[in-house]
Design an enzyme around this catalytic site. Structure first.
Site, PDB file in Angstrom:
ATOM      1  N   HIS A 307       0.846  -1.192   0.000  1.00  0.00           N
ATOM      2  CA  HIS A 307       0.000   0.000   0.000  1.00  0.00           C
ATOM      3  C   HIS A 307       0.877   1.236   0.000  1.00  0.00           C
ATOM      4  O   HIS A 307       1.928   1.232   0.638  1.00  0.00           O
ATOM      5  CB  HIS A 307      -0.926   0.012   1.228  1.00  0.00           C
ATOM      6  N   ASP A 364      -7.962  -5.226  -0.170  1.00  0.00           N
ATOM      7  CA  ASP A 364      -8.475  -6.059  -1.251  1.00  0.00           C
ATOM      8  C   ASP A 364      -8.090  -7.530  -1.137  1.00  0.00           C
ATOM      9  O   ASP A 364      -8.573  -8.355  -1.908  1.00  0.00           O
ATOM     10  CB  ASP A 364      -7.971  -5.523  -2.608  1.00  0.00           C
TER      11      ASP A 364
END
Ligand code: CMC
Length: 428
Positions: A307, A364
């Site tokens: 991320h 996700d």
């Protein structure tokens, strides 16, 4: 004493003000850098170090794994609030009272019808079209059916546009799915909650009754809350950027949907399940895929990992991992890919490549496993993310307009040819 930073260029010093946020984050304000220095700009590829605005909506601390909407922790909201309350909180800044929430819901329901002609636009798409492309197009098409622009000086005008998009977007999302499945398009029911109504619109059989499943409603509510905002990510920055030219709310949201589609952003949820399925089909050798992810000559990346901001853990991933276990258990579903996902996570967390680069599972990584258990097909995963992110986009667009932010227009450093003379075609 006000804090300042000093920048020295060719022996000349420039004082730059320091801006401090309510959570003690620090930024060097370079607003006057170009005019003070006679042309110097900053260069920050991918905006890794650039704050594009001041915002009161979402706070996240990537090092500590903290995410808060309007000051409330994501853990508490995911456990105690429902999605519609979170929509209100993000957009208007405070948790609604019961009366405010009821009115909000009633106003959204009153605006949830979509012009019948939109069905004809939808009909023009092939069934094989990716739902994100269809959804972005249909959201843009809403402008044609609601052409009057929003007067941002008017609370009432702003409110009307907001309840319209919150009402119509779930309908468009469900219709996109039904068209793909060859099912008749329909509306849900006025007596249902916001999320339950969406589920009914998606799954109601053309001939049978719809029966509510609380596990499905709760799980989806939680997933939507976890996706509802994430400060200045790629799609939200797109919404703000498009809106900064004073383009309307619907078209700004349509641009956000397009930005979300990419596999490095919201499209990762689809890519994760496809990756897990590919590992399963290949015999389940997670080590082989870990090696591919680490090989710089191989374009393969471990989807759902890493991320831009979280460098410790993604708090949303923690909540979703727990939820995935309980949803599958409650629904009596066994899914091999959950075991593959857990094995991959374990290996990655013990592998120096991932540890050194601070790569952890993101939101996700496990969400697709839940969507699948809820009966949502893989191509619809990213539209589900869009449905969840909608209130965040709306809140950020509203904030940007209320703060009267200037049009977004970055600078560049030109690295092309310097001036040269035109050569006539016959001499080239
Ligand atoms: N698998 C393998 N290596 C990775 C991965 C990954 N998933 N993510 C980052 N790296 C490596 C990358 O190759 C680089 O290595 P090196 O320093 O040796 O060149 C290093 O880690 C830093 O990566 P980066 O691409 O510079 O980091 P970024 O901040 O630009 O990208 C990211 C962040 C999310 C785009 C990236 O981690 C990625 O592509 N992840 C997979 C896609 C994904 O899951 N996206 C969903 C993000 S969360 C949902 C959302 O908000 O959209």
């Amino acid at each position: 004493m006000t804090k300042k930073a000093t920048l020295e260029i060719d022996g000349k010093k420039y004082d730059l003000p320091i801006v401090e946020g309510t959570e003690k984050e620090i930024a060097v304000d370079i607003s006057s850098l170009r005019s003070d220095t006679g042309g110097v700009v900053t260069l920050d590829r991918g905006y890794k170090n650039t704050g594009s605005c001041e915002s009161s909506i979402t706070f996240l601390d990537g090092e500590k794994g903290i995410l808060r909407y309007r000051g409330y922790s994501i853990e508490e909201l995911a456990e105690k609030a429902n999605f519609l309350e979170v929509c209100y909180l993000l957009i208007f800044g405070e948790l609604p009272t019961k009366t405010q929430l009821d009115k909000f819901h009633k106003d959204i329901k009153a605006q949830s019808h979509v012009d019948e002609d939109v069905k004809r636009i939808l009909d023009g798409f092939p069934k094989s079209a990716h739902p994100m492309g269809v959804l972005s197009s249909l959201t843009a098409a809403l402008v044609a059916f609601n052409p009057s622009s929003v007067n941002v000086e008017s609370e009432e005008d702003m409110y009307k546009a907001i309840v319209k998009i919150l009402g119509k977007f779930p309908v468009l999302t469900a219709w996109t799915y039904r068209k793909r499945m060859g099912l008749p398009l329909d509306y849900g029911g006025d007596s249902l909650g916001y999320v339950e109504n969406f589920i009914k619109m998606m799954f109601k059989s053309p001939s049978g009754d719809y029966t509510s499943n609380p596990t499905v409603v709760d799980a989806l509510d939680k997933l939507l809350i976890l996706h509802a905002d994430h400060e200045q990510n790629c799609s939200t920055s797109t919404v703000r950027m498009v809106g900064s030219s004073h383009a309307g709310l619907f078209i700004s949201i349509s641009s956000g949907i397009a930005a979300l589609w990419g596999p490095l952003h919201g499209g990762a949820n689809q890519a994760v399940i496809e990756m897990l399925e590919a590992i399963k089909a290949d015999g389940g050798d997670t080590k082989k895929f870990m090696a591919k992810a680490k090989d710089k000559n191989d374009p393969f990346r471990l989807m759902g990992f890493g991320h831009r901001v979280y460098k410790n853990f993604d708090p949303r991933a923690k909540i979703i991992k727990k939820a995935a276990d309980s949803v599958l258990e409650n629904m009596g579903i066994e899914d091999d890919v959950l075991d593959i996902a857990k094995a991959l996570e374990k290996e990655a967390l013990e592998d120096s490549y991932f540890v050194d680069r601070k790569l952890y599972p993101n939101v996700d990584f496990y969400s697709g496993i839940i969507y699948r258990a809820l009966g949502i097909p893989v191509e619809m995963f990213t539209p589900m993310f869009a449905l969840g992110r909608l209130p965040g986009w709306v809140a950020q667009w509203r904030e940007m307009r209320l703060r009267k932010e200037p049009i977004g227009r970055p600078r560049q450093i030109y690295v092309g040819e310097t001036k040269r003379d035109y050569i006539p075609l016959e001499d080239r």
